[in-house]
Design a protein around this motif. Structure first.
Motif, PDB file in Angstrom:
ATOM      1  N   TYR A 135       1.516  -4.014   2.325  1.00  0.00           N
ATOM      2  CA  TYR A 135       0.320  -4.325   3.113  1.00  0.00           C
ATOM      3  C   TYR A 135      -0.221  -3.073   3.799  1.00  0.00           C
ATOM      4  O   TYR A 135      -1.439  -2.932   3.963  1.00  0.00           O
ATOM      5  N   LEU A 136       0.666  -2.174   4.199  1.00  0.00           N
ATOM      6  CA  LEU A 136       0.200  -0.898   4.742  1.00  0.00           C
ATOM      7  C   LEU A 136      -0.456  -0.066   3.653  1.00  0.00           C
ATOM      8  O   LEU A 136      -1.469   0.604   3.894  1.00  0.00           O
ATOM      9  N   PHE A 139      -3.887  -1.221   3.314  1.00  0.00           N
ATOM     10  CA  PHE A 139      -4.715  -0.742   4.430  1.00  0.00           C
ATOM     11  C   PHE A 139      -5.205   0.677   4.162  1.00  0.00           C
ATOM     12  O   PHE A 139      -6.407   0.966   4.248  1.00  0.00           O
ATOM     13  N   TYR A 140      -4.271   1.580   3.843  1.00  0.00           N
ATOM     14  CA  TYR A 140      -4.668   2.961   3.567  1.00  0.00           C
ATOM     15  C   TYR A 140      -5.475   3.059   2.270  1.00  0.00           C
ATOM     16  O   TYR A 140      -6.375   3.909   2.149  1.00  0.00           O
ATOM     17  N   PHE A 233      -5.576  -7.405  12.419  1.00  0.00           N
ATOM     18  CA  PHE A 233      -5.152  -6.235  11.630  1.00  0.00           C
ATOM     19  C   PHE A 233      -3.732  -5.812  12.010  1.00  0.00           C
ATOM     20  O   PHE A 233      -2.925  -5.463  11.147  1.00  0.00           O
ATOM     21  N   LEU A 237      -0.338  -5.842   9.556  1.00  0.00           N
ATOM     22  CA  LEU A 237       0.530  -4.705   9.276  1.00  0.00           C
ATOM     23  C   LEU A 237       1.976  -4.995   9.654  1.00  0.00           C
ATOM     24  O   LEU A 237       2.899  -4.671   8.902  1.00  0.00           O
TER      25      LEU A 237
END
Length: 371
Positions: A135-136, A139-140, A233, A237
Motif C-alpha cells: 500500500y505504501l 502511494f509513492y 490516508f 498506510l
C-alpha cells in the motif's frame, strides 16, 4: 467518572511518562543502541565522539534558547523553506543512498505501479512475506506518475512532506500557547534523525505527514469531516493511524460541555469513513492485483516477533503461515513478567536509536566509498 479518568490520564502523561523519559535520557548519556549491518540490534557504551556530539548539541540548544527572541521575531517560513529545500536537495544528490532492504523493494514496486506494470510487482518474492507494504508502494507509485521515475523524485517529495509537517507542528504549538513556536520549528527542521529520513523510503514520513495534517485541521477547523480526509490516508498506510482517531474522540468526550447531536453524528461519520474507506481501497487493490496463489503471513506474526528475546522485539524473521494466538500465549508464559519487562524496556530504549543509527551507518558507508 469522566473527571476521575481525566485526572488519572493527566498524572500518567505529566509524571509517569516524565519519569520514564528522564530515566531513558540518563541512560542515553552512558549507553547507546546500535544496529549492525547483519540487521541485528545491540547495545554499547558511548565513545568519546558521542560525548563531543552531546556537547555540540547542548551548545546549539543553549544558543537557540539564548537567541529565542531573535528567532521568534525574524525567522521567515518562506525563506526557511527555500534554505531547507536547497540543503535537502544537495544532501540527496551528494549522498546518493542506493535503496536497500525494504526501501529497495518499495522503490522498484512504486516505479512499476507508476508505469502501469502493477502485476510485475509480485514477481518479487519479497511481497510474499511483506504483502502489507504494497500500500505504501501504491502511494509513492501514484505520486511518481507525473514525476520523473527516479529515486530523487521520491526523496524530494519526502523533503517537502517533512518541511510541511514541521511547519504544521509549530503552528499547532502556537495554538496551544507556546510562545516561541519558531524555536521548535528550527529545532525540528535540523533535528538529525528527521533530516536523515528524507533519504529513506518507508512509512514514517508520509504517515507522520497525514497524521499531523489531520490534527492540524482538527485544531484549526474543529471539523471532523475535513479531518477525516488526511486520516483516511494515514490509516491506509498504517493501521495505527486509528490511535489519532481514538485520541480525538476521547478529547471530545472528556470536554466538560455536553456533546450535541450534530457533533455526535460527526463522530460516528468520522469512524465510518476512517474505517471503511482505507479497508475498501485495500480490498480493491488485493482483489485486482494480488495473485490468488500468493500466500500471506498472519498479522499475529508481528505480535510474536515483537516479543522475541534475541533481538528484544525487533525483526528476527521468525515467520510462520500457521502463527496463532496459542504461539503468543505460550511465548508470554515461557518468558514470564521479568523477562518480558526487560524485552519491552530494551525495545523502548533502543527504538529511538535504531533507525537513526542504521541510516547514519549506511550514509557513512556511502560517503566512505565516494571519498
Amino acid at each position: 467518572m469522566i473527571n476521575c479518568f481525566r485526572n488519572f490520564s493527566d498524572v500518567i502523561t505529566k509524571y509517569i511518562l516524565g519519569i520514564v523519559f528522564s530515566v531513558f535520557f540518563i541512560l542515553a548519556l552512558v549507553v547507546k543502541a546500535m544496529y549492525s549491518f547483519d540487521d541485528s540490534p545491540y547495545f554499547t557504551f558511548n565513545k568519546w565522539y558521542d560525548f563531543v556530539f552531546i556537547v555540540l548539541c547542548g551548545t546549539g540548544v543553549f544558543l537557540m534558547l539564548k537567541n529565542r527572541e531573535f528567532i521568534q521575531n525574524h525567522i521567515n517560513f518562506k525563506v526557511m523553506f527555500c534554505i531547507y529545500m536547497v540543503i535537502a536537495i544537495c544532501y540527496i544528490y551528494l549522498v546518493p543512498l542506493t535503496p536497500f532492504s525494504d526501501m529497495e523493494h518499495m522503490y522498484k514496486a512504486a516505479v512499476e505501479i507508476a508505469t502501469g506494470n502493477v502485476r510485475n510487482v509480485y514477481q518479487d518474492p519479497y511481497w510474499t512475506t511483506f504483502g502489507g507494504n504494497i500500500y505504501l508502494a501504491f502511494f509513492y507509485g501514484i505520486i511518481l506518475i507525473p514525476l520523473p521515475k527516479s529515486i530523487i523524485s521520491i526523496k524530494v517529495v519526502n523533503a517537502l512532506m517533512v518541511y510541511i509537517f514541521i511547519y504544521l507542528i509549530s503552528d499547532i504549538a502556537k495554538e496551544y500557547g507556546v510562545k516561541y513556536n519558531k524555536l521548535l520549528f528550527i529545532f525540528l527542521l535540523f533535528f538529525s534523525p528527521l533530516f536523515l529520513y528524507i533519504n529513506h523510503i518507508y512509512f514514517d514520513i508520509p504517515f507522520l505527514f497525514f497524521e499531523i495534517l489531520a490534527l492540524y485541521i482538527y485544531k484549526k477547523q474543529k471539523n471532523l469531516i475535513y479531518m477525516s480526509i488526511p486520516l483516511v490516508f494515514a490509516c491506509f498506510l498504517r493501521l495505527n493511524g486509528f490511535i489519532i482517531l481514538l485520541a480525538v474522540l476521547l478529547s471530545i468526550v472528556f470536554k466538560k460541555e455536553k456533546i450535541k447531536k450534530a457533533k455526535m453524528m460527526e463522530m460516528i461519520f468520522l469512524c465510518i469513513i476512517v474505517f471503511f474507506i482505507p479497508t475498501g481501497v485495500k480490498k480493491t487493490i488485493d482483489m485486482l492485483y494480488v495473485p490468488d496463489v500468493l500466500p500471506s503471513y498472519p498479522a499475529l506474526n508481528q505480535v510474536y516477533i515483537g516479543l522475541n528475546e534475541k533481538e528484544f522485539g525487533f525483526m528476527d524473521n521468525d515467520l510462520s503461515y500457521e502463527r496463532n494466538w496459542d504461539d503468543i500465549i505460550n511465548r508470554v508464559e515461557d518468558y514470564g513478567p521479568t523477562k518480558l519487562t526487560k524485552i519491552i524496556g530494551k525495545k523502548l530504549f533502543g527504538y529511538g536509536h535504531r533507525e537513526h543509527i542504521k541510516l547514519r551507518d549506511m550514509h557513512l558507508e556511502v560517503m566512505y566509498q565516494m571519498s
